[in-house]
Design a protein around this motif. Structure first.
Motif, PDB file in Angstrom:
ATOM      1  N   THR B 195       0.839  -1.213   0.000  1.00  0.00           N
ATOM      2  CA  THR B 195       0.000   0.000   0.000  1.00  0.00           C
ATOM      3  C   THR B 195       0.865   1.250   0.000  1.00  0.00           C
ATOM      4  O   THR B 195       0.696   2.145  -0.832  1.00  0.00           O
ATOM      5  CB  THR B 195      -0.896   0.042   1.262  1.00  0.00           C
ATOM      6  OG1 THR B 195      -1.477  -1.226   1.450  1.00  0.00           O
ATOM      7  CG2 THR B 195      -1.974   1.091   1.121  1.00  0.00           C
ATOM      8  N   LEU B 196       1.768   1.268   0.957  1.00  0.00           N
ATOM      9  CA  LEU B 196       2.580   2.466   1.140  1.00  0.00           C
ATOM     10  C   LEU B 196       3.375   2.806  -0.118  1.00  0.00           C
ATOM     11  O   LEU B 196       3.424   3.961  -0.551  1.00  0.00           O
ATOM     12  CB  LEU B 196       3.535   2.229   2.310  1.00  0.00           C
ATOM     13  CG  LEU B 196       3.916   3.455   3.107  1.00  0.00           C
ATOM     14  CD1 LEU B 196       2.667   4.179   3.579  1.00  0.00           C
ATOM     15  CD2 LEU B 196       4.748   3.034   4.312  1.00  0.00           C
ATOM     16  N   SER B 197       3.979   1.781  -0.709  1.00  0.00           N
ATOM     17  CA  SER B 197       4.801   2.065  -1.892  1.00  0.00           C
ATOM     18  C   SER B 197       3.937   2.555  -3.045  1.00  0.00           C
ATOM     19  O   SER B 197       4.320   3.472  -3.777  1.00  0.00           O
ATOM     20  CB  SER B 197       5.568   0.810  -2.306  1.00  0.00           C
ATOM     21  OG  SER B 197       4.647  -0.224  -2.587  1.00  0.00           O
ATOM     22  N   HIS B 198       2.744   1.998  -3.201  1.00  0.00           N
ATOM     23  CA  HIS B 198       1.872   2.455  -4.281  1.00  0.00           C
ATOM     24  C   HIS B 198       1.352   3.870  -4.029  1.00  0.00           C
ATOM     25  O   HIS B 198       1.272   4.682  -4.938  1.00  0.00           O
ATOM     26  CB  HIS B 198       0.713   1.477  -4.490  1.00  0.00           C
ATOM     27  CG  HIS B 198       1.109   0.281  -5.295  1.00  0.00           C
ATOM     28  ND1 HIS B 198       1.799  -0.777  -4.760  1.00  0.00           N
ATOM     29  CD2 HIS B 198       0.955   0.001  -6.613  1.00  0.00           C
ATOM     30  CE1 HIS B 198       2.037  -1.672  -5.690  1.00  0.00           C
ATOM     31  NE2 HIS B 198       1.537  -1.219  -6.841  1.00  0.00           N
ATOM     32  N   LEU B 199       0.978   4.123  -2.777  1.00  0.00           N
ATOM     33  CA  LEU B 199       0.488   5.468  -2.450  1.00  0.00           C
ATOM     34  C   LEU B 199       1.589   6.501  -2.642  1.00  0.00           C
ATOM     35  O   LEU B 199       1.337   7.628  -3.052  1.00  0.00           O
ATOM     36  CB  LEU B 199      -0.027   5.531  -1.004  1.00  0.00           C
ATOM     37  CG  LEU B 199      -1.332   4.793  -0.710  1.00  0.00           C
ATOM     38  CD1 LEU B 199      -1.708   4.980   0.752  1.00  0.00           C
ATOM     39  CD2 LEU B 199      -2.458   5.280  -1.600  1.00  0.00           C
ATOM     40  N   TYR B 200       2.805   6.083  -2.308  1.00  0.00           N
ATOM     41  CA  TYR B 200       3.924   7.020  -2.405  1.00  0.00           C
ATOM     42  C   TYR B 200       4.108   7.505  -3.837  1.00  0.00           C
ATOM     43  O   TYR B 200       4.601   8.596  -4.084  1.00  0.00           O
ATOM     44  CB  TYR B 200       5.215   6.371  -1.890  1.00  0.00           C
ATOM     45  CG  TYR B 200       6.106   7.353  -1.172  1.00  0.00           C
ATOM     46  CD1 TYR B 200       5.911   7.627   0.174  1.00  0.00           C
ATOM     47  CD2 TYR B 200       7.136   8.016  -1.837  1.00  0.00           C
ATOM     48  CE1 TYR B 200       6.713   8.525   0.849  1.00  0.00           C
ATOM     49  CE2 TYR B 200       7.947   8.919  -1.170  1.00  0.00           C
ATOM     50  CZ  TYR B 200       7.730   9.177   0.168  1.00  0.00           C
ATOM     51  OH  TYR B 200       8.511  10.085   0.834  1.00  0.00           O
ATOM     52  N   ARG B 201       3.703   6.656  -4.793  1.00  0.00           N
ATOM     53  CA  ARG B 201       3.858   7.059  -6.198  1.00  0.00           C
ATOM     54  C   ARG B 201       2.736   7.983  -6.648  1.00  0.00           C
ATOM     55  O   ARG B 201       2.928   8.806  -7.541  1.00  0.00           O
ATOM     56  CB  ARG B 201       3.864   5.818  -7.094  1.00  0.00           C
ATOM     57  CG  ARG B 201       5.154   5.012  -6.967  1.00  0.00           C
ATOM     58  CD  ARG B 201       5.034   3.677  -7.673  1.00  0.00           C
ATOM     59  NE  ARG B 201       5.889   2.684  -7.043  1.00  0.00           N
ATOM     60  CZ  ARG B 201       5.657   1.376  -7.069  1.00  0.00           C
ATOM     61  NH1 ARG B 201       4.590   0.901  -7.691  1.00  0.00           N
ATOM     62  NH2 ARG B 201       6.476   0.536  -6.487  1.00  0.00           N
ATOM     63  N   THR B 202       1.541   7.837  -6.066  1.00  0.00           N
ATOM     64  CA  THR B 202       0.411   8.622  -6.581  1.00  0.00           C
ATOM     65  C   THR B 202       0.047   9.830  -5.724  1.00  0.00           C
ATOM     66  O   THR B 202      -0.304  10.877  -6.260  1.00  0.00           O
ATOM     67  CB  THR B 202      -0.845   7.743  -6.711  1.00  0.00           C
ATOM     68  OG1 THR B 202      -1.087   7.107  -5.459  1.00  0.00           O
ATOM     69  CG2 THR B 202      -0.664   6.691  -7.766  1.00  0.00           C
ATOM     70  N   ALA B 203       0.100   9.661  -4.413  1.00  0.00           N
ATOM     71  CA  ALA B 203      -0.386  10.747  -3.559  1.00  0.00           C
ATOM     72  C   ALA B 203       0.663  11.839  -3.413  1.00  0.00           C
ATOM     73  O   ALA B 203       1.842  11.632  -3.704  1.00  0.00           O
ATOM     74  CB  ALA B 203      -0.743  10.206  -2.185  1.00  0.00           C
ATOM     75  N   ASP B 204       0.210  13.020  -2.979  1.00  0.00           N
ATOM     76  CA  ASP B 204       1.147  14.107  -2.723  1.00  0.00           C
ATOM     77  C   ASP B 204       1.712  14.021  -1.324  1.00  0.00           C
ATOM     78  O   ASP B 204       2.832  14.441  -1.081  1.00  0.00           O
ATOM     79  CB  ASP B 204       0.443  15.455  -2.897  1.00  0.00           C
ATOM     80  CG  ASP B 204       0.073  15.691  -4.331  1.00  0.00           C
ATOM     81  OD1 ASP B 204       0.983  15.870  -5.144  1.00  0.00           O
ATOM     82  OD2 ASP B 204      -1.131  15.655  -4.656  1.00  0.00           O
ATOM     83  N   ALA B 205       0.897  13.517  -0.420  1.00  0.00           N
ATOM     84  CA  ALA B 205       1.373  13.425   0.956  1.00  0.00           C
ATOM     85  C   ALA B 205       0.647  12.305   1.677  1.00  0.00           C
ATOM     86  O   ALA B 205      -0.489  11.966   1.343  1.00  0.00           O
ATOM     87  CB  ALA B 205       1.130  14.738   1.685  1.00  0.00           C
ATOM     88  N   LEU B 206       1.317  11.715   2.638  1.00  0.00           N
ATOM     89  CA  LEU B 206       0.699  10.694   3.478  1.00  0.00           C
ATOM     90  C   LEU B 206       0.828  11.105   4.930  1.00  0.00           C
ATOM     91  O   LEU B 206       1.929  11.305   5.427  1.00  0.00           O
ATOM     92  CB  LEU B 206       1.402   9.338   3.282  1.00  0.00           C
ATOM     93  CG  LEU B 206       1.237   8.699   1.919  1.00  0.00           C
ATOM     94  CD1 LEU B 206       2.512   8.821   1.120  1.00  0.00           C
ATOM     95  CD2 LEU B 206       0.864   7.244   2.092  1.00  0.00           C
ATOM     96  N   VAL B 207      -0.327  11.277   5.562  1.00  0.00           N
ATOM     97  CA  VAL B 207      -0.298  11.552   6.994  1.00  0.00           C
ATOM     98  C   VAL B 207      -0.259  10.205   7.700  1.00  0.00           C
ATOM     99  O   VAL B 207      -1.164   9.395   7.556  1.00  0.00           O
ATOM    100  CB  VAL B 207      -1.530  12.345   7.440  1.00  0.00           C
ATOM    101  CG1 VAL B 207      -1.544  12.493   8.948  1.00  0.00           C
ATOM    102  CG2 VAL B 207      -1.532  13.707   6.791  1.00  0.00           C
ATOM    103  N   THR B 439      11.255   1.028  -3.456  1.00  0.00           N
ATOM    104  CA  THR B 439      10.668   2.362  -3.261  1.00  0.00           C
ATOM    105  C   THR B 439      10.796   2.796  -1.804  1.00  0.00           C
ATOM    106  O   THR B 439      11.240   3.912  -1.503  1.00  0.00           O
ATOM    107  CB  THR B 439       9.174   2.336  -3.635  1.00  0.00           C
ATOM    108  OG1 THR B 439       9.041   1.814  -4.953  1.00  0.00           O
ATOM    109  CG2 THR B 439       8.565   3.726  -3.573  1.00  0.00           C
ATOM    110  N   LEU B 440      10.405   1.890  -0.898  1.00  0.00           N
ATOM    111  CA  LEU B 440      10.400   2.275   0.510  1.00  0.00           C
ATOM    112  C   LEU B 440      11.811   2.385   1.083  1.00  0.00           C
ATOM    113  O   LEU B 440      12.075   3.252   1.918  1.00  0.00           O
ATOM    114  CB  LEU B 440       9.556   1.294   1.322  1.00  0.00           C
ATOM    115  CG  LEU B 440       8.068   1.297   0.934  1.00  0.00           C
ATOM    116  CD1 LEU B 440       7.282   0.364   1.845  1.00  0.00           C
ATOM    117  CD2 LEU B 440       7.469   2.698   0.969  1.00  0.00           C
TER     118      LEU B 440
END
Lengths: 390, 450
Positions: B195-207, B439-440
């Motif tokens: 999840t984290l690696s995929h979100l890191y590619r698409t989202a601008d920020a992760l809280v 990625t991570l």
């Protein structure tokens, strides 16, 4: 007059575009023939237009007010407002408040309002206002340029790796700024689109009104034909005029009488005016006297009352009595008391006066003594024995 | 008006979403006397909140409707969440903005991402598009999902990608929760890494929030004896709302701007390599204790600063030994350095608070220009009955500890290829796993160099 229908339809369109409830051109025709079916629509129309004249808008409040007020309240409101605006038709004011009949009078009232209240001009004023309003310009003031320029420059010398990071950061910053700019641009477009739509609507309204301005004479001509329909209207008008003349004649004598009375009354001054005059004169005099009282020894010595006063003549008396003179000097005189003089000042004043009197006495005594001596010296063989001083 | 559309995916995302809107509305509806501002100012605040997170019509008596799209593979949680909103009597979810299927993904990330996601794509994106059309301006998306679950994480990561494709210019903020260290699901670390690696590619920020820390806040600060997920969700939403609720930000001297999602993202995550954010709130306490407590700005900010440099998630048990400025010759530090911070103060006498301790250049990485370090906002309107409160949104090194642990556990499992076949059977390749690890690892490496 085929054009009439079109013109009235245009008028109903203009009214509707400016916020009134829908009204059919047919209603106007019915109203011309005083048809009862047209009554209610016209009451409503008048109510809405009066509301517009007063508040400059026809909104939910208008609709709500119309639905919540009773027929009677509405009718009375419309009548009163029309009167306030200057429409004083007796026939209109005496229309039944239950809105049951009188559509012709209502049509007349409407036409009057349309013409005298310059409704169309007011409608026009309201157009295009959404653009004029809220044109406040937001400006970014007080941005210190130097502060602004250094905002994103590095604080200290960076090594190459750090420089890369810094540049990457700046690149990211630029990208996100562009994205925000894009979002704002989109918002701007949306808002502009909204404004354009509003303007188009306004434009349409204005166009309608312009056409109306060109064609309105047709409507007014049609309105004028009113007076051709009731055959007895001219006779009625003539008789009404006669009635008015008769009434004027009837009251003529009364008016003349009144004028005569006025003339005769003008010679005599009214009692009220007299009272006022008297009071002010008395006031002036007592003021002057009070000023004089302190040092005018002569007056004192003469035992003259300083408090002269004018006494009002009795009511029937035509002439004013002039001066009256109270017989004795008295500090308890009414006027004096009215001023509420302090006892101590009064006593000190009296003492001063006493002192003066004594001085006077002493002076005169010595004068007379010397005179007596002189006289005695002129008479031979006489010895003058002065009296005991008291 | 810049609006935020919330996308709630999975059980966790939907429950947090429901709680978030409730928290926003509760904050808006506190007693006038507690707001500490004039009724007029409070009304402005209220309107801003309603415009940002809800659709509502001032002229009608209808309740405000959350700007939200709900997605789950089972109907149960969505139905429950909608019912709770209705029960509150203060707000509602919009009608027909929910998508659900009848079957869950059984904690299998690949099932969510590779199977459910593509099936739901068209329908869900239609809902998102419809919600976006209701806004004058979409400031961005707030996506809520759990890291370690099956549906939430798999489908959520997929939808996040779709939203990015459909709205390339919008800002996407993801809120994720680290699972408990001693997790309930054996493959949770796989799910989290993917999840984290995929979100890191698409989202601008992760809280990023940690279940363990949230748990501690509940037990030690809020004095809750039996901690439920509802309690933890409340804390999460309190933290989110404390920086999302309106506040003017002092962007330049004498120039303030509203804290829209775009402004926050612009400041916090401009560097594309650093996207992990943590939230630190002060004070946190049970409702009963609020009445009997008073705070001074000086004390609150001193604690908050130490929480920042010591990487603590709450005000109790902070390591006060850690000091700023003790740099080794090679440039590494004992304190947690930041890239950027957002500090928002709310409540009484905000203008008297001295925040200069947060502008200390030693807190920040050396290549960060001053303009990019601290952005602060002061909102005289109180937040949630707290007479004074402060929130610090921070892009700092403090997140990589738990991340490292999680990757380590996942790598251990992966090196023996445990459970990998369950993922590959749904279409996920082993290389995808490796890519995610890379990625991570890169993220950790970047943050360690701060």
């Amino acid at each position: 007059m085929a054009q009439v229908k079109e013109t009235i339809e245009l008028l109903t369109k203009v009214l509707n575009r400016n916020g009134t409830s829908k009204i059919k051109a047919e209603i106007f025709r019915l109203a011309k023939f005083n048809d009862e079916d047209a009554t209610e629509s016209f009451w409503k129309l008048l109510f809405e237009l009066l509301y517009f004249c007063k508040y400059g808008v026809i909104d939910e409040v208008t609709i709500k007010a119309y639905s919540e007020l009773s027929r009677e309240e509405l009718a009375v409101y419309v009548k009163r407002e029309m009167q306030a605006l200057g429409f004083t038709s007796y026939a209109f004011s005496s229309l039944p408040n239950d809105m049951s009949q009188g559509s012709r009078e209502l049509l007349l009232a409407f036409a009057w309002l349309l013409c005298k209240g310059s409704l169309i001009d007011k409608f026009m004023d309201k157009c295009a206002s959404p653009v004029e309003e809220d044109l406040s310009v937001y400006q970014l003031n007080n941005l210190d340029d130097s502060n602004f320029n250094n905002h994103l420059t590095a604080n200290k010398p960076l090594n190459p790796a750090q420089k890369v990071q810094h540049l990457q950061y700046l690149n990211g910053k630029l990208r996100s700024s562009l994205r925000r700019l894009y979002a704002l641009q989109q918002q701007k477009n949306k808002l502009q689109h909204k404004i354009l739509k509003l303007l188009e609507k306004d434009n349409d309204r204005l166009q309608c009104m312009l056409t109306w301005k060109k064609q309105e004479d047709v409507f007014w001509k049609w309105m004028m034909t009113f007076y051709n329909i009731p055959p007895d209207s001219i006779r009625l008008m003539n008789s009404a005029r006669k009635q008015l003349e008769e009434a004027i004649m009837k009251y003529e004598s009364v008016i003349v009488q009144l004028e005569e009375i006025w003339e005769s009354q003008r010679d005599g001054i009214s009692t009220q005016e007299l009272d006022y005059l008297l009071a002010s004169i008395n006031m002036e005099i007592s003021l002057q006297q009070a000023n004089l009282a302190l040092d005018d020894t002569e007056t004192m010595l003469n035992h003259r009352d300083p408090h002269l006063s004018y006494i009002k003549a009795n009511k029937q008396g035509k002439k004013l009595t002039n001066l009256t003179e109270p017989s004795r000097y008295s500090f308890e005189s009414k006027e004096q008391n009215d001023y509420g003089v302090d006892v101590r000042t009064e006593i000190s004043q009296l003492e001063i006066q006493l002192q003066r009197l004594e001085n006077e006495l002493f002076k005169k005594q010595s004068n007379y003594k010397t005179e007596l001596d002189n006289m005695a010296s002129n008479i031979p063989d006489v010895i003058c024995i002065q009296p005991m001083s008291c | 008006m810049m609006s935020v559309i919330t996308i709630q995916v999975g059980q966790c995302g939907n429950q947090i979403g429901g709680q978030l809107f409730q928290t926003l509305i509760d904050d808006v509806n506190i007693k006038q006397s507690q707001t500490l501002v004039s009724p007029f100012k409070n009304e402005e605040y209220k309107e801003e909140v309603l415009n940002r997170f809800f659709t509502y019509d001032t002229t009608s008596s209808e309740l405000p409707k959350a700007r939200a799209v709900m997605v789950d593979m089972e109907p149960k949680v969505i139905a429950q969440t909608c019912a709770n909103a209705q029960k509150s009597g203060k707000w509602l979810y919009p009608e027909k903005q929910q998508f659900c299927q009848q079957k869950g993904s059984g904690n299998n990330w690949a099932h969510g991402y590779c199977v459910h996601g593509p099936v739901a794509q068209e329908n869900v994106m239609e809902l998102v598009q419809r919600e976006a059309e209701k806004c004058d301006n979409v400031s961005g998306f707030l996506s809520l999902l759990s890291l370690a679950g099956g549906t939430g994480s798999g489908v959520g990561a997929f939808i996040s990608k779709c939203v990015r494709d459909e709205f390339p210019h919008a800002f996407i903020l993801n809120q994720v929760v680290w699972p408990y260290h001693t997790g309930e699901v054996i493959v949770q670390n796989y799910n989290a890494v993917l999840t984290l690696s995929h979100l890191y590619r698409t989202a601008d920020a992760l809280v990023v929030m940690e279940n363990d820390s949230l748990h501690k806040i509940c037990s030690q600060l809020m004095n809750i004896k039996k901690i439920s997920f509802k309690d933890i969700n409340k804390v999460i939403c309190h933290q989110l709302a404390s920086f999302l609720q309106p506040a003017p930000l002092e962007k330049f001297p004498d120039f303030t701007i509203q804290n829209t999602l775009g402004e926050i993202m612009d400041h916090m995550v401009s560097h594309p390599d650093y996207k992990l954010l943590t939230v630190k709130n002060i004070p946190h306490m049970s409702e009963k204790s609020i009445e009997f407590s008073t705070f001074q700005w000086h004390g609150l900010l001193k604690h908050l600063r130490q929480m920042l440099i010591a990487g603590a998630s709450m005000e109790e048990g902070i390591d006060w030994q850690i000091q700023v400025g003790t740099e080794t010759p090679r440039g590494s530090t004992s304190h947690y350095r930041s890239l950027a911070n957002l500090l928002i103060l709310r409540g009484k006498e905000v203008n008297t608070a001295d925040t200069s301790a947060f502008t200390d250049p030693n807190i920040y990485t050396p290549w960060m220009p001053t303009g990019g370090t601290l952005l602060q906002g002061r909102q005289p309107r109180s937040f949630y009955q707290y007479e004074k409160s402060a929130v610090l949104l921070s892009n700092s090194r403090s997140t990589i500890g738990p991340l490292n642990t999680m990757i380590g556990k996942a790598w251990n499992m992966f090196s023996s290829r445990a459970y990998v076949h369950q993922y590959t059977k749904h279409g996920l390749a082993e290389e995808d796993f490796v890519d995610s690890f890379v990625t991570l690892e890169q993220v950790i490496s970047n943050y360690s160099k701060l």
